[in-house]
Design a protein around this motif. Structure first.
Motif, PDB file in Angstrom:
ATOM      1  N   ASP A 147       0.837  -1.197   0.000  1.00  0.00           N
ATOM      2  CA  ASP A 147       0.000   0.000   0.000  1.00  0.00           C
ATOM      3  C   ASP A 147       0.877   1.254   0.000  1.00  0.00           C
ATOM      4  OD1 ASP A 147      -1.690   2.091   0.548  1.00  0.00           O
ATOM      5  OD2 ASP A 147      -2.792   1.041   2.129  1.00  0.00           O
ATOM      6  N   SER A 167      -2.498  -5.103   2.525  1.00  0.00           N
ATOM      7  CA  SER A 167      -2.302  -5.700   1.218  1.00  0.00           C
ATOM      8  C   SER A 167      -1.390  -6.897   1.404  1.00  0.00           C
ATOM      9  CB  SER A 167      -1.659  -4.681   0.267  1.00  0.00           C
ATOM     10  OG  SER A 167      -1.714  -5.142  -1.059  1.00  0.00           O
ATOM     11  N   HIS A 180      -6.545  -8.186  -3.576  1.00  0.00           N
ATOM     12  CA  HIS A 180      -5.188  -8.007  -3.034  1.00  0.00           C
ATOM     13  C   HIS A 180      -5.145  -8.272  -1.534  1.00  0.00           C
ATOM     14  CE1 HIS A 180      -5.226  -3.916  -1.098  1.00  0.00           C
ATOM     15  NE2 HIS A 180      -6.367  -3.906  -1.715  1.00  0.00           N
TER      16      HIS A 180
END
Lengths: 467, 467
Positions: free
Chosen positions: A30, B9, B199
Motif C-alpha cells: 500500500d 495488502s 489483493h
C-alpha cells in the motif's frame, strides 16, 4: 496470425510486460503506508505519475490514474459537470464520441441535464467553428464540452486545437478524450481535461488516465477516498500503473518512425481495397487521420459473416455493422457520418505489423467478400448494373420485413433494374440498419433516395432509379 | 524482513503471479470480440468467474468483477439503494465498517438519504439482535443493511448469519463486506450482496468482487456499459481477474491448515505482549476473530514513532493511532469500541509467516516501546503508579493545549499522584485523540473518568483519582 484490431486493445508492449513483472515484486504494498514496502510502492507510483504526466503534457499533480479509460471518462465528465453546476447543466459532445462519453451524456440527461450533439461531415470530422456555434446557440449555461482527439472507428482526427480556442473564448472547459491518439503524441492546445486508456497504446488493462488542469472547477461525485487526490477511489493498481507509464514512454519513443511506416501500409489498403473489391466505400478522412487505422464498408455483405470468414482466414478485425453489435443497430459513428454500415470492416494495425501481413490481407479479402456475397445471393456487379428494361413497371414494392442487414439492400439492388429510369422502388424494412444503408447505397450507386415514410409494419424507404 | 501488514495488502501469492503471466499472453484482447483472441479472452473470463463464484458461494451470473474492493462496495451499495428506492432511503451500517462503506453512507446522506450506525461493544462486535433493533426502530423505510464479515483493524468476527436472518425477517437485503475473510472461507448465511478485494487474499491489485443474488433489486447508477452485466463499466482487467480467481482457489486450498498455524502465532502475541510490555491493552475479540490478526495499544506511546522504530527494526505493521492518519483523528474503529488509540499497533500475518519472525518481533517490541516512551518522557511504571501524596492539592489543571497524542495522557499520568485520592485532575486538550484516550487510560489505570466540559480553548477532561 495477424491481429488487426489494435483500436480495441493493443497487444501488450514488451516494455509493459517487463515493467509489470518488476512492479509485481516491488509494488504490491500500500503506497499510503510508511514502512519500507509502502515507501517503495509510493516511489514507483510517483515516478509513474511523473512519466505519464510528461507524456500527457501536464503537471504530475494534475494527473490521476483510474481503473480504465471508461472510468476516466465517467469521472472526468461527472466531476467537471458537478464542479461547474452553477455555470449551467448543458454538456456539448460530438456525435461520434466513444460510447463511454455518450453514455455519460445519457446519464446526465436522465439526471435532468441537457446535451448538445455536434454533427460531423461524411468523413466523421466536426466542422471548424462547430463548437463555437454550439456554444453560441446553447439556450442555457454550458458546463462542459467534450471532443475526441481522433475517432476510434474511422480514424479521423478532430480539430481539437480549434475547439479548445472556441471553448476558451466562451469560458467553457473542454475535455479531450485522447484514448486513440495518446500513444502517437500529446494532444495540442490548452485543453482543460484529458482522458486516455493504457491498453490502447500497448499498456496493460486496468489503467486509465484523467488529467484535470489546475484552475478547472472539479468536484468528485464519488464517495470520499484518500487515493488519487480523491478523484479515483480504491487501492491503486500499482504494477499495472507502472507498466502503463513505462510503455507510454516506450511507444512514444518509437511513435514517429512507426507512424510513418504504418501510414504507408494503411495508404496501401485505402488504395487497393476499392480496386480489388467491387462496391466498396472507404470511409474516414483520407489525410487527417490516425496512422494505423482504416475502415471500409462492402455493399451486399453481412458484417458478422465477413468477420467470421476473415477470422477463419486468420485475420482479426472489427466492425461497426449492426449485425455485429448486441443491439442490432449500426455503429453510431457510421450513422452520424451517413455512410454505409453494412459489411463494415475496421482494420487497425498494431505496432510492428509486417508489410507481408497487409499484403496477405489484400490477397485474401476479395475472395472472402465474394464468398459472403455469393452465399447471400447478392447481385453480381454485372447483374446489379441496370440492364435493358424488361417490360417495366413504373413502381415496385420490395417486402424485406423481418430480414436483417444486408438483405434489404441486396433485394433493392436486385430489382432496381426492373423499374424504368424515373421509376420508384419502395423497400419495406424493419431493420434499423436499412435507414442508414439504403441512402448510402443510393449515394454509392448514383440512385436518388427520396426519403422514408411510415408503413403499417416497419418503414417504407423510397428510391427513384436515376440511371 | 518481516512484513506484518497483510490486512492492508497481502504479498502476491505465487499462483497469482503465475496465472497473471499466463493471462498477459493469452488474455490481453477484448473478450467482447468474436475473433480468436477475443474468444480466448472470453474463455478465460468465464472460467475465472466460475472459479470465483464457487469460492464466494453464488452463481457465476450473480458475480461481477470490479476494479477494487472499494469500487465493489461503492457500486454494490449505490446499486442496492437505487434498486430499493421505493422501499425507503435508510441505510443501516455498523460503526466499525471499512471506510469505503462509511464514505458511501456519507455520500448517501449528502444526497438526502438517512443512515443508522449500529454500535459495537468493547471487542468491536455488534450485539446479537442489533440489526433487528435497528430495523425495528428505523423511523423510515430501510433500503439496505451492510455488515462486514470481520473487522479489518481488530480482527473481530461479526455475527453475520444472525444479521442475515434479522434482515431477512424484515425483508431488507444485507450486503456483506467480506474483504478481510474471503480468503479464509465463504461467508455463511443467505446474504443478498457480497463484496471482496483480491489483493487482500494474495491476488493482484485491480480486482474486486461484487455478488448480487438473483432476486435482489438492483439498479446500476453508473452510465450504461455492456461490460460485466452493466454493473462495472470499463474494459475488463482480464489478466488480473484470472490471477485473482486462481489465487483465491489456491489460498482456500491452504486455508484450514494455515489458519490454524497463524492462529497459534497470534495467540502467542496476544499472550506475550502484555507480559513483555507494561501498560498495554490487547483489543478485539480474543476468540471470535480472524486467524492472522491482532491489535494492541501501548500507553504513553506515539503511534507514528512506534511504527517508525519498528520499521527500523525491519517490522512492517500499521496503526490506528491518530498521529498516523492524515486527518489526525484516531481510527473510527477504535473510537467506536471505546478503547485506547494511542500507541496502537496492528499485526496481520501474511500466509507463510515463520514462527521465528514472530518470536523476533516479541524480542524487539519491548525495547522499542521503552525507547519511544523514554524519548517522550513518559512516566515509568513505578512513577506512574501513584506514590504517597506529597502535600496534595485537591484539584489540579494540566494545560496540554497544542500538544498531540500521547502527550496529554503522559502529562495526566505524571500528575495524578500529586492530587489526593478523591482529588480531581483536569486536562485541557485540543487533540481529538484525547477524547478517546483519556477515558481509556482511566479504565486501564483504575481511575474515574468524570467526563468532559467545554473550555475557552479545547476541552477540559476531568479525572478523579481513585487509588
Amino acid at each position: 496470425m495477424p491481429y488487426f484490431d489494435a483500436a480495441s486493445s493493443a497487444p501488450l508492449h514488451p516494455v509493459a510486460r517487463q515493467a509489470l513483472l518488476a512492479a509485481l515484486d516491488e509494488g504490491w504494498a500500500d503506497p499510503a503506508r510508511l514502512y519500507r514496502e509502502g515507501r517503495r510502492a509510493r516511489l514507483l507510483l510517483d515516478a509513474a505519475r511523473e512519466a505519464a504526466a510528461e507524456a500527457v503534457g501536464c503537471r504530475p499533480d494534475e494527473l490521476v490514474f483510474t481503473p480504465s479509460g471508461t472510468r476516466a471518462v465517467h469521472e472526468g465528465i461527472s466531476g467537471a459537470l458537478a464542479g461547474r453546476r452553477r455555470a449551467g447543466r448543458r454538456l456539448i459532445v460530438s456525435a461520434v464520441e466513444h460510447s463511454s462519453v455518450l453514455h455519460t451524456a445519457g446519464a446526465h440527461e436522465a439526471d435532468g441535464g441537457t446535451v448538445t450533439e455536434v454533427p460531423v461531415d461524411r468523413t466523421g470530422r466536426i466542422a471548424p467553428g462547430a463548437y463555437a456555434a454550439a456554444l453560441r446557440e446553447a439556450p442555457d449555461g454550458v458546463a462542459l464540452a467534450c471532443l475526441q482527439s481522433a475517432n476510434h472507428e474511422v480514424g479521423t482526427l478532430q480539430p481539437v486545437a480549434e475547439a479548445v480556442e472556441e471553448c476558451a473564448a466562451a469560458g467553457v472547459p473542454l475535455l479531450v478524450d485522447a484514448a486513440q491518439s495518446l500513444g502517437w503524441g500529446p494532444t495540442e492546445g490548452n485543453w482543460s481535461l484529458l482522458t486516455a486508456s493504457a491498453h490502447k497504446w500497448g499498456g496493460p488493462a486496468g489503467v486509465g488516465l484523467l488529467a484535470v488542469r489546475k484552475g478547472v472547477r472539479f468536484r468528485t461525485v464519488q464517495p470520499a477516498d484518500e487515493r488519487e487526490s480523491g478523484r479515483s477511489p480504491g487501492f491503486e493498481n500499482l504494477p499495472a500503473i507502472v507498466a502503463a507509464a513505462a510503455s507510454l514512454r516506450a511507444v512514444r519513443a518509437e511513435a514517429a518512425a512507426e507512424a510513418e511506416r504504418l501510414r504507408g501500409l494503411v495508404d496501401r489498403i485505402r488504395a487497393r481495397v476499392p480496386e480489388l473489391v467491387p462496391e466498396v466505400e472507404v470511409v474516414g478522412d483520407p489525410e487527417r487521420r490516425l496512422p494505423h487505422l482504416v475502415t471500409f464498408s462492402c455493399l451486399y455483405v453481412d458484417g458478422e459473416a465477413l468477420l467470421h470468414e476473415l477470422d477463419r482466414a486468420e485475420f482479426s478485425v472489427s466492425s461497426g455493422s449492426s449485425c455485429t453489435s448486441s443491439t442490432l443497430t449500426p455503429s453510431h459513428v457510421l450513422r452520424a457520418m451517413g455512410v454505409l454500415s453494412e459489411g463494415n470492416v475496421r482494420v487497425s494495425l498494431p505496432r510492428g505489423t509486417a508489410e507481408a501481413e497487409v499484403d496477405r490481407f489484400l490477397e485474401v479479402l476479395p475472395g472472402v467478400v465474394a464468398d459472403v456475397r455469393e452465399h447471400l445471393g447478392a447481385p453480381k456487379p454485372a447483374e446489379a448494373a441496370p440492364g435493358p428494361d424488361p417490360d417495366p413497371e413504373p413502381e415496385l414494392v420490395v417486402d424485406s420485413l423481418g430480414k436483417r442487414c444486408p438483405i434489404p439492400v441486396i433485394e433493392l439492388a436486385k430489382v432496381i433494374g426492373e423499374v424504368p429510369v424515373g421509376g420508384l422502388v419502395t423497400v419495406l424494412s424493419d431493420d434499423e440498419a436499412a435507414r442508414l444503408d439504403i441512402p448510402a447505397w443510393c449515394e454509392m450507386r448514383g440512385q436518388t433516395y427520396e426519403g422514408e415514410r411510415p408503413a403499417d409494419r416497419g418503414v417504407a424507404y423510397r428510391v427513384r432509379r436515376r440511371a
